[in-house]
Design a protein around this motif. Structure first.
Motif, PDB file in Angstrom:
ATOM      1  N   GLY A  71      -2.942  47.531  71.775  1.00 44.36           N
ATOM      2  CA  GLY A  71      -2.904  46.802  72.761  1.00 44.36           C
ATOM      3  C   GLY A  71      -1.901  45.582  72.370  1.00 44.36           C
ATOM      4  O   GLY A  71      -0.852  45.646  71.808  1.00 44.36           O
ATOM      5  N   PRO A  72      -1.800  44.475  73.347  1.00 45.52           N
ATOM      6  CA  PRO A  72      -0.878  43.539  73.482  1.00 45.52           C
ATOM      7  C   PRO A  72      -0.594  42.957  71.919  1.00 45.52           C
ATOM      8  O   PRO A  72      -1.455  43.072  70.933  1.00 45.52           O
ATOM      9  CB  PRO A  72      -1.065  42.805  74.089  1.00 45.52           C
ATOM     10  CG  PRO A  72      -2.124  43.169  75.125  1.00 45.52           C
ATOM     11  CD  PRO A  72      -3.005  44.031  73.860  1.00 45.52           C
ATOM     12  N   ALA A  73       0.522  42.402  71.884  1.00 44.81           N
ATOM     13  CA  ALA A  73       0.776  42.133  70.517  1.00 44.81           C
ATOM     14  C   ALA A  73       0.158  41.067  70.651  1.00 44.81           C
ATOM     15  O   ALA A  73       0.488  40.246  71.318  1.00 44.81           O
ATOM     16  CB  ALA A  73       2.842  42.239  70.157  1.00 44.81           C
ATOM     17  N   PRO A  74       0.095  39.991  68.999  1.00 41.22           N
ATOM     18  CA  PRO A  74       0.001  38.997  69.178  1.00 41.22           C
ATOM     19  C   PRO A  74       0.659  37.407  69.561  1.00 41.22           C
ATOM     20  O   PRO A  74       1.977  37.669  68.979  1.00 41.22           O
ATOM     21  CB  PRO A  74      -1.066  38.474  68.049  1.00 41.22           C
ATOM     22  CG  PRO A  74      -0.298  39.164  67.117  1.00 41.22           C
ATOM     23  CD  PRO A  74      -0.327  40.479  67.783  1.00 41.22           C
ATOM     24  N   ALA A  75       0.316  36.241  69.399  1.00 43.40           N
ATOM     25  CA  ALA A  75       1.178  35.083  69.719  1.00 43.40           C
ATOM     26  C   ALA A  75       2.307  35.051  68.612  1.00 43.40           C
ATOM     27  O   ALA A  75       0.845  35.492  67.326  1.00 43.40           O
ATOM     28  CB  ALA A  75       0.961  34.675  70.224  1.00 43.40           C
ATOM     29  N   PRO A 190      -8.323  53.644  71.222  1.00 43.37           N
ATOM     30  CA  PRO A 190      -7.513  52.394  71.670  1.00 43.37           C
ATOM     31  C   PRO A 190      -7.469  51.618  70.520  1.00 43.37           C
ATOM     32  O   PRO A 190      -8.016  51.696  70.002  1.00 43.37           O
ATOM     33  CB  PRO A 190      -7.283  51.565  72.783  1.00 43.37           C
ATOM     34  CG  PRO A 190      -9.237  52.250  72.387  1.00 43.37           C
ATOM     35  CD  PRO A 190      -9.420  53.043  71.971  1.00 43.37           C
ATOM     36  N   VAL A 191      -5.892  50.799  69.651  1.00 42.93           N
ATOM     37  CA  VAL A 191      -5.610  50.355  68.272  1.00 42.93           C
ATOM     38  C   VAL A 191      -5.192  48.310  68.652  1.00 42.93           C
ATOM     39  O   VAL A 191      -4.725  48.873  69.803  1.00 42.93           O
ATOM     40  CB  VAL A 191      -4.244  50.725  67.893  1.00 42.93           C
ATOM     41  CG1 VAL A 191      -4.156  49.799  66.437  1.00 42.93           C
ATOM     42  CG2 VAL A 191      -5.605  52.745  67.500  1.00 42.93           C
ATOM     43  N   TYR A 192      -6.267  48.001  68.310  1.00 40.29           N
ATOM     44  CA  TYR A 192      -5.208  46.321  68.055  1.00 40.29           C
ATOM     45  C   TYR A 192      -3.710  46.178  68.230  1.00 40.29           C
ATOM     46  O   TYR A 192      -3.230  47.721  66.815  1.00 40.29           O
ATOM     47  CB  TYR A 192      -5.628  45.385  67.548  1.00 40.29           C
ATOM     48  CG  TYR A 192      -7.304  45.159  67.830  1.00 40.29           C
ATOM     49  CD1 TYR A 192      -7.245  43.854  68.130  1.00 40.29           C
ATOM     50  CD2 TYR A 192      -8.404  45.899  67.889  1.00 40.29           C
ATOM     51  CE1 TYR A 192      -8.325  43.444  69.066  1.00 40.29           C
ATOM     52  CE2 TYR A 192      -9.476  45.458  68.164  1.00 40.29           C
ATOM     53  CZ  TYR A 192      -9.459  43.702  69.506  1.00 40.29           C
ATOM     54  OH  TYR A 192     -11.204  43.303  69.289  1.00 40.29           O
ATOM     55  N   GLY A 193      -3.180  45.981  68.263  1.00 40.82           N
ATOM     56  CA  GLY A 193      -1.730  45.336  69.110  1.00 40.82           C
ATOM     57  C   GLY A 193      -1.295  44.766  67.364  1.00 40.82           C
ATOM     58  O   GLY A 193       0.246  44.715  67.212  1.00 40.82           O
ATOM     59  N   ALA A 194      -1.798  44.301  66.037  1.00 39.91           N
ATOM     60  CA  ALA A 194      -1.327  44.346  65.157  1.00 39.91           C
ATOM     61  C   ALA A 194      -2.461  44.713  64.061  1.00 39.91           C
ATOM     62  O   ALA A 194      -2.803  45.162  64.562  1.00 39.91           O
ATOM     63  CB  ALA A 194      -1.165  42.814  65.134  1.00 39.91           C
ATOM     64  N   TYR A 195      -1.688  44.761  62.657  1.00 38.57           N
ATOM     65  CA  TYR A 195      -2.775  45.214  61.909  1.00 38.57           C
ATOM     66  C   TYR A 195      -3.553  44.313  61.113  1.00 38.57           C
ATOM     67  O   TYR A 195      -2.699  43.204  60.825  1.00 38.57           O
ATOM     68  CB  TYR A 195      -1.967  46.173  61.286  1.00 38.57           C
ATOM     69  CG  TYR A 195      -1.061  46.133  60.390  1.00 38.57           C
ATOM     70  CD1 TYR A 195      -0.978  46.127  58.719  1.00 38.57           C
ATOM     71  CD2 TYR A 195       0.362  46.308  60.553  1.00 38.57           C
ATOM     72  CE1 TYR A 195      -0.042  46.019  57.929  1.00 38.57           C
ATOM     73  CE2 TYR A 195       1.638  45.858  60.026  1.00 38.57           C
ATOM     74  CZ  TYR A 195       1.344  45.679  58.684  1.00 38.57           C
ATOM     75  OH  TYR A 195       2.535  45.444  57.672  1.00 38.57           O
TER      76      TYR A 195
END
Length: 270
Positions: A71-75, A190-195
């Motif tokens: 997914g998109p990277a967080p702000a 699908p995976v979130y864009g940060a861990y």
């Protein structure tokens, strides 16, 4: 006295001086911007120690693609904030991040996908463990990971750059850096864009996992570079003025061997 400054030679020197000083000022401004950015990171790290965790999706955009995508990277403002998520660990796709140092010992960080109720996943860094006997690259014996539902609380960590290749060795994924997009290509969801860097977990994580320390950025180094570049700019302009004044005095015969002799100061012969 200073008419020579209007000659082509001295106008060229002035132009070079002004360009050099302007570049140094811009470099100082760039370092100032980096100082401000790193200071903001340190402030977020400090603030996160006392903040109440919020649901993951409030800080990191949920992935909208299909399997093998991130997914998109967080702000920037969302990094290092405390979040919580509930799901089940995918123990078939544990990731070993090699070459990680804690207390001057080289070992592995263990990153495990946490499958969420909507079918997506977030990568959770469970902590650091030492390698097996045989060297820093020897895969460790992994502590037990809960197989039921777990709730994690941790801090949002941006995907690391220069992640490099993701290998599968001895049945486990292995990499040098936690590059979320590269790891997502190896995962069937699908995976979130940060861990998430784990702080606590329910049920509790195995005590064999050592918490990964969060280091502050060296923002004072950037502030030192700001002062350095701006001083260089000032010295460049001062140097031009000093050389120009010296040349003017030389042409006027006030400096050097050609300077006029003050006869009145000579002693009168006896």
């Amino acid at each position: 006295m200073y008419r020579f400054l209007l000659t082509p030679r001295w106008l060229g020197i002035l132009a070079l001086t002004l360009v050099a000083a302007a570049v140094m000022v811009l470099l100082g401004n760039w370092q100032l911007h980096r100082y401000e950015g790193r200071t903001a990171i340190n402030e977020r790290i400090d603030a996160s120690e006392h903040m109440t965790p919020v649901p993951l999706a409030e800080k990191v955009p949920a992935p909208t693609g299909g399997p093998h995508t991130a997914g998109p990277a967080p702000a920037d403002e969302a990094t290092w904030t405390r979040v919580t998520a509930t799901g089940r660990y995918d123990t078939e796709n544990i990731v070993l991040v090699r070459g990680r140092t804690v207390d001057r010992r080289v070992g592995f960080e263990v990153v495990t996908p946490l499958r969420l109720a909507d079918g997506s996943a977030v990568l959770v860094d469970l902590g650091w463990i030492p390698p097996a006997p045989g060297g820093a690259m020897a895969q460790p014996q992994l502590p037990a990971v809960p197989t039921g539902e777990v709730t994690v609380v941790g801090r949002v960590h941006a995907s690391e750059s220069e992640a490099g290749a993701v290998d599968r060795r001895e049945g486990r994924l292995e990499t040098r850096r936690v590059g979320v997009p590269g790891l997502a290509r190896e995962l069937p969801y699908p995976v979130y864009g940060a861990y998430v860097l784990l702080d606590e977990q329910t049920p509790a994580a195995d005590p064999a996992f050592r918490a990964v320390p969060i280091g502050h950025t060296n923002n004072w180094q950037n502030l030192g570079y700001v002062v350095q570049w701006w001083l260089f700019a000032a010295m460049t302009l001062f140097g031009y003025g000093w050389v120009a004044r010296r040349e003017a005095r030389r042409m006027a015969g006030l400096d050097g061997p050609s300077a006029p002799i003050d006869r009145a100061a000579e002693p009168t012969p006896a």
